[in-house]
Design a protein around this motif. Sequence first.
Motif, PDB file in Angstrom:
ATOM      1  N   LEU A  25       0.804  -1.173   0.000  1.00 16.53           N
ATOM      2  CA  LEU A  25      -0.095   0.171  -0.105  1.00 16.53           C
ATOM      3  C   LEU A  25       1.071   1.248  -0.095  1.00 16.53           C
ATOM      4  O   LEU A  25       1.728   1.238   0.599  1.00 16.53           O
ATOM      5  CB  LEU A  25      -0.846  -0.089   1.187  1.00 16.53           C
ATOM      6  CG  LEU A  25      -1.906  -1.103   1.349  1.00 16.53           C
ATOM      7  CD1 LEU A  25      -2.506  -1.102   2.852  1.00 16.53           C
ATOM      8  CD2 LEU A  25      -2.857  -0.966   0.169  1.00 16.53           C
ATOM      9  N   PRO A  26       0.389   2.026  -0.480  1.00 19.61           N
ATOM     10  CA  PRO A  26       1.256   3.317  -0.758  1.00 19.61           C
ATOM     11  C   PRO A  26       1.313   4.106   0.547  1.00 19.61           C
ATOM     12  O   PRO A  26       0.406   4.050   1.387  1.00 19.61           O
ATOM     13  CB  PRO A  26       0.570   4.428  -1.831  1.00 19.61           C
ATOM     14  CG  PRO A  26      -0.791   3.866  -1.932  1.00 19.61           C
ATOM     15  CD  PRO A  26      -0.783   2.476  -1.524  1.00 19.61           C
ATOM     16  N   GLN A  27       2.509   4.651   1.026  1.00 20.59           N
ATOM     17  CA  GLN A  27       2.593   5.313   2.310  1.00 20.59           C
ATOM     18  C   GLN A  27       2.281   6.789   2.217  1.00 20.59           C
ATOM     19  O   GLN A  27       2.471   7.450   1.208  1.00 20.59           O
ATOM     20  CB  GLN A  27       3.977   5.088   2.766  1.00 20.59           C
ATOM     21  CG  GLN A  27       4.348   3.904   3.191  1.00 20.59           C
ATOM     22  CD  GLN A  27       3.611   2.975   4.027  1.00 20.59           C
ATOM     23  OE1 GLN A  27       3.330   3.603   5.199  1.00 20.59           O
ATOM     24  NE2 GLN A  27       3.339   1.737   3.665  1.00 20.59           N
ATOM     25  N   PRO A  28       1.631   7.364   3.397  1.00 21.10           N
ATOM     26  CA  PRO A  28       1.157   8.822   3.158  1.00 21.10           C
ATOM     27  C   PRO A  28       2.570   9.810   3.331  1.00 21.10           C
ATOM     28  O   PRO A  28       3.544   9.357   3.835  1.00 21.10           O
ATOM     29  CB  PRO A  28       0.434   9.115   4.263  1.00 21.10           C
ATOM     30  CG  PRO A  28       0.663   7.894   5.354  1.00 21.10           C
ATOM     31  CD  PRO A  28       1.328   6.957   4.650  1.00 21.10           C
ATOM     32  N   SER A  29       2.502  10.692   2.367  1.00 21.46           N
ATOM     33  CA  SER A  29       3.617  11.550   2.253  1.00 21.46           C
ATOM     34  C   SER A  29       3.711  12.325   3.535  1.00 21.46           C
ATOM     35  O   SER A  29       2.693  12.556   4.635  1.00 21.46           O
ATOM     36  CB  SER A  29       3.396  12.686   1.269  1.00 21.46           C
ATOM     37  OG  SER A  29       2.286  13.476   1.415  1.00 21.46           O
ATOM     38  N   GLN A  30       4.888  12.932   3.916  1.00 21.70           N
ATOM     39  CA  GLN A  30       5.099  13.428   5.248  1.00 21.70           C
ATOM     40  C   GLN A  30       5.322  15.114   5.040  1.00 21.70           C
ATOM     41  O   GLN A  30       5.626  15.525   3.931  1.00 21.70           O
ATOM     42  CB  GLN A  30       6.519  13.150   5.809  1.00 21.70           C
ATOM     43  CG  GLN A  30       6.400  11.520   6.209  1.00 21.70           C
ATOM     44  CD  GLN A  30       7.664  11.073   7.009  1.00 21.70           C
ATOM     45  OE1 GLN A  30       8.681  11.745   6.901  1.00 21.70           O
ATOM     46  NE2 GLN A  30       7.634   9.843   7.379  1.00 21.70           N
TER      47      GLN A  30
END
Length: 66
Positions: A61-66
């Motif tokens: 799953l794609p990780q959220p951007s920081q």
Amino acid sequence: MRFVTLIVLIWLVVGGIAVFQRGYVSNAPENCAGVGTIALTVVAGPLNYAGVNPKVTDCNLPQPSQ
């Protein structure tokens, strides 16, 4: 058009029955691969009874951007 809708509905119901028969519902999926396997089993429909055994072994799953 109604005929196609009926065929698709029956196809998905047969796939849902296969999910219950394989015990995927009693054991809640622990990750996205388990959910993907359930979804593929439903979409495969009657092909499950012709020897098709769809399984998702890994998913990222794609990780959220920081």
